[in-house]
Design a protein around this motif. Structure first.
Motif, PDB file in Angstrom:
ATOM      1  N   TRP A 139      10.579  -8.168 -14.578  1.00 43.76           N
ATOM      2  CA  TRP A 139       9.674  -8.253 -15.735  1.00 43.76           C
ATOM      3  C   TRP A 139       8.537  -7.248 -15.547  1.00 43.76           C
ATOM      4  N   GLU A 140       8.104  -7.060 -14.297  1.00 43.39           N
ATOM      5  CA  GLU A 140       7.017  -6.117 -14.004  1.00 43.39           C
ATOM      6  C   GLU A 140       7.538  -5.081 -13.014  1.00 43.39           C
ATOM      7  N   SER A 141       7.307  -3.795 -13.322  1.00 45.80           N
ATOM      8  CA  SER A 141       7.826  -2.740 -12.444  1.00 45.80           C
ATOM      9  C   SER A 141       7.177  -2.782 -11.057  1.00 45.80           C
ATOM     10  N   SER A 142       6.006  -3.400 -10.954  1.00 47.15           N
ATOM     11  CA  SER A 142       5.326  -3.495  -9.655  1.00 47.15           C
ATOM     12  C   SER A 142       6.117  -4.358  -8.669  1.00 47.15           C
ATOM     13  N   LEU A 143       7.082  -5.134  -9.169  1.00 48.32           N
ATOM     14  CA  LEU A 143       7.887  -6.010  -8.314  1.00 48.32           C
ATOM     15  C   LEU A 143       9.087  -5.309  -7.676  1.00 48.32           C
ATOM     16  N   LEU A 144       9.390  -4.092  -8.119  1.00 46.00           N
ATOM     17  CA  LEU A 144      10.573  -3.398  -7.607  1.00 46.00           C
ATOM     18  C   LEU A 144      10.623  -3.364  -6.084  1.00 46.00           C
ATOM     19  N   LYS A 145       9.527  -2.954  -5.467  1.00 42.27           N
ATOM     20  CA  LYS A 145       9.494  -2.848  -3.997  1.00 42.27           C
ATOM     21  C   LYS A 145       9.683  -4.215  -3.333  1.00 42.27           C
ATOM     22  N   ALA A 146       9.027  -5.241  -3.879  1.00 42.45           N
ATOM     23  CA  ALA A 146       9.127  -6.589  -3.309  1.00 42.45           C
ATOM     24  C   ALA A 146      10.556  -7.125  -3.415  1.00 42.45           C
ATOM     25  N   ILE A 147      11.212  -6.856  -4.540  1.00 45.44           N
ATOM     26  CA  ILE A 147      12.597  -7.303  -4.727  1.00 45.44           C
ATOM     27  C   ILE A 147      13.512  -6.572  -3.750  1.00 45.44           C
ATOM     28  N   GLU A 148      13.304  -5.270  -3.650  1.00 47.30           N
ATOM     29  CA  GLU A 148      14.113  -4.452  -2.729  1.00 47.30           C
ATOM     30  C   GLU A 148      13.960  -4.972  -1.290  1.00 47.30           C
ATOM     31  N   LYS A 149      12.718  -5.262  -0.910  1.00 47.88           N
ATOM     32  CA  LYS A 149      12.439  -5.760   0.438  1.00 47.88           C
ATOM     33  C   LYS A 149      13.123  -7.120   0.661  1.00 47.88           C
ATOM     34  N   ALA A 150      13.040  -8.010  -0.320  1.00 48.55           N
ATOM     35  CA  ALA A 150      13.646  -9.343  -0.206  1.00 48.55           C
ATOM     36  C   ALA A 150      15.161  -9.243  -0.044  1.00 48.55           C
ATOM     37  N   ILE A 151      15.784  -8.330  -0.783  1.00 50.93           N
ATOM     38  CA  ILE A 151      17.239  -8.158  -0.686  1.00 50.93           C
ATOM     39  C   ILE A 151      17.611  -7.592   0.679  1.00 50.93           C
ATOM     40  N   ASN A 152      16.845  -6.616   1.139  1.00 50.45           N
ATOM     41  CA  ASN A 152      17.117  -6.016   2.458  1.00 50.45           C
ATOM     42  C   ASN A 152      16.958  -7.031   3.583  1.00 50.45           C
ATOM     43  N   MET A 153      16.014  -7.958   3.444  1.00 52.28           N
ATOM     44  CA  MET A 153      15.768  -8.953   4.493  1.00 52.28           C
ATOM     45  C   MET A 153      16.757 -10.122   4.425  1.00 52.28           C
ATOM     46  N   SER A 154      17.488 -10.237   3.311  1.00 53.79           N
ATOM     47  CA  SER A 154      18.446 -11.341   3.168  1.00 53.79           C
ATOM     48  C   SER A 154      19.710 -11.038   3.969  1.00 53.79           C
ATOM     49  N   ASP A 155      20.618 -12.020   4.029  1.00 46.98           N
ATOM     50  CA  ASP A 155      21.878 -11.810   4.749  1.00 46.98           C
ATOM     51  C   ASP A 155      22.985 -11.309   3.816  1.00 46.98           C
ATOM     52  N   LEU A 156      22.599 -10.723   2.696  1.00 49.40           N
ATOM     53  CA  LEU A 156      23.554 -10.256   1.694  1.00 49.40           C
ATOM     54  C   LEU A 156      24.378  -9.075   2.200  1.00 49.40           C
ATOM     55  N   GLY A 157      23.754  -8.216   3.000  1.00 46.46           N
ATOM     56  CA  GLY A 157      24.469  -7.082   3.574  1.00 46.46           C
ATOM     57  C   GLY A 157      24.742  -5.968   2.578  1.00 46.46           C
ATOM     58  N   ILE A 158      23.904  -5.848   1.559  1.00 44.66           N
ATOM     59  CA  ILE A 158      24.062  -4.783   0.560  1.00 44.66           C
ATOM     60  C   ILE A 158      22.732  -4.059   0.418  1.00 44.66           C
ATOM     61  N   ASN A 159      22.792  -2.730   0.420  1.00 47.82           N
ATOM     62  CA  ASN A 159      21.570  -1.958   0.235  1.00 47.82           C
ATOM     63  C   ASN A 159      21.309  -1.756  -1.248  1.00 47.82           C
ATOM     64  N   PRO A 160      20.139  -2.195  -1.706  1.00 46.37           N
ATOM     65  CA  PRO A 160      19.813  -2.007  -3.123  1.00 46.37           C
ATOM     66  C   PRO A 160      19.436  -0.553  -3.414  1.00 46.37           C
ATOM     67  N   SER A 161      19.782  -0.069  -4.618  1.00 47.07           N
ATOM     68  CA  SER A 161      19.303   1.252  -5.016  1.00 47.07           C
ATOM     69  C   SER A 161      18.329   1.041  -6.171  1.00 47.07           C
ATOM     70  N   ASN A 162      17.225   1.762  -6.108  1.00 50.67           N
ATOM     71  CA  ASN A 162      16.113   1.563  -7.025  1.00 50.67           C
ATOM     72  C   ASN A 162      15.862   2.866  -7.772  1.00 50.67           C
ATOM     73  N   ASP A 163      15.965   2.857  -9.111  1.00 51.87           N
ATOM     74  CA  ASP A 163      15.719   4.089  -9.881  1.00 51.87           C
ATOM     75  C   ASP A 163      14.346   4.090 -10.547  1.00 51.87           C
ATOM     76  N   GLY A 164      13.456   3.163 -10.138  1.00 52.91           N
ATOM     77  CA  GLY A 164      12.124   3.096 -10.712  1.00 52.91           C
ATOM     78  C   GLY A 164      12.017   2.100 -11.861  1.00 52.91           C
ATOM     79  N   LYS A 165      13.160   1.677 -12.401  1.00 51.69           N
ATOM     80  CA  LYS A 165      13.157   0.696 -13.492  1.00 51.69           C
ATOM     81  C   LYS A 165      14.054  -0.500 -13.165  1.00 51.69           C
ATOM     82  N   VAL A 166      15.186  -0.200 -12.539  1.00 49.66           N
ATOM     83  CA  VAL A 166      16.206  -1.205 -12.286  1.00 49.66           C
ATOM     84  C   VAL A 166      16.674  -1.104 -10.834  1.00 49.66           C
ATOM     85  N   ILE A 167      16.991  -2.250 -10.245  1.00 48.12           N
ATOM     86  CA  ILE A 167      17.590  -2.258  -8.908  1.00 48.12           C
ATOM     87  C   ILE A 167      19.073  -2.552  -9.093  1.00 48.12           C
ATOM     88  N   ARG A 168      19.901  -1.728  -8.481  1.00 50.71           N
ATOM     89  CA  ARG A 168      21.347  -1.928  -8.573  1.00 50.71           C
ATOM     90  C   ARG A 168      21.902  -2.333  -7.217  1.00 50.71           C
TER      91      ARG A 168
END
Length: 184
Positions: free
Chosen positions: A69-98
């Motif tokens: 909802w807020e672009s300021s959350l991109l980094k926090a979301i990316e960090k949360a995914i990286n710290m999880s046990d998901l085992g997938i690296n998120p890619s961030n284009d500045g608007k959306v994390i894939r």
């Protein structure tokens, strides 16, 4: 009579529901937004579930997109995914994390199947513990003459039938999830 059994059946239902919920978060090669359910993001100092800070979509079979909802959350979301046990690296284009889900290796599939079986066995143990608690309770009631010996036999028979029913349900869930994992 059944009201005494109902309490234990409710506990068994909850055990089965917990197993289903656990299984939903196990990755099977296809992109499923439920794998993100356990991930929380630091949102203004509060750990918040990922699905409450953005829009999660599955545009393709092996891709999840997270649009915060807020672009300021991109980094926090990316960090949360990286710290999880998901085992997938998120890619961030500045608007959306894939999140691109790679094909699971044969070894990873076997590990996941073992995990599925272990969770299933743990649930069966929980069901048997519920049965044991019920049996103990019923025997104490019979000892205190709150119920007759015939009532005790009926209750023990009923609780065993319930136990068998839920163990069979768990076996079906284990088999179904294992088949899902191995047949992608």
């Amino acid at each position: 009579m059944s009201s005494q059994i109902a309490v234990y059946e409710e506990k068994m239902k909850k055990t089965l529901a917990a197993l289903e919920s656990d299984y939903a978060t196990i990755r099977v090669g296809r992109a499923n937004p439920r794998v993100l359910d356990k991930i929380t993001v630091d949102y203004y100092g509060t750990p918040t579930p990922l699905n409450q800070v953005g829009n999660i979509t599955v545009p393709e079979a092996r891709l999840i997109e997270i649009k915060p909802w807020e672009s300021s959350l991109l980094k926090a979301i990316e960090k949360a995914i990286n710290m999880s046990d998901l085992g997938i690296n998120p890619s961030n284009d500045g608007k959306v994390i894939r999140l691109v889900f790679p094909e699971l290796t044969e070894e990873r599939r076997k590990d996941l199947t073992k995990d599925v079986k272990k969770k299933g066995e743990d649930s069966k143990v929980a069901i048997r513990n519920i049965r044991r608690d019920a049996v103990d309770t019923f025997k104490k009631q019979e000892k205190k003459s709150e119920i007759s010996e015939d009532d005790l036999d009926d209750l023990l028979d009923e609780i065993q039938k319930l136990t068998d029913k839920y163990i069979a349900e768990i076996d079906k869930k284990i088999e179904g999830k294992s088949k899902d994992i191995l047949s992608v």
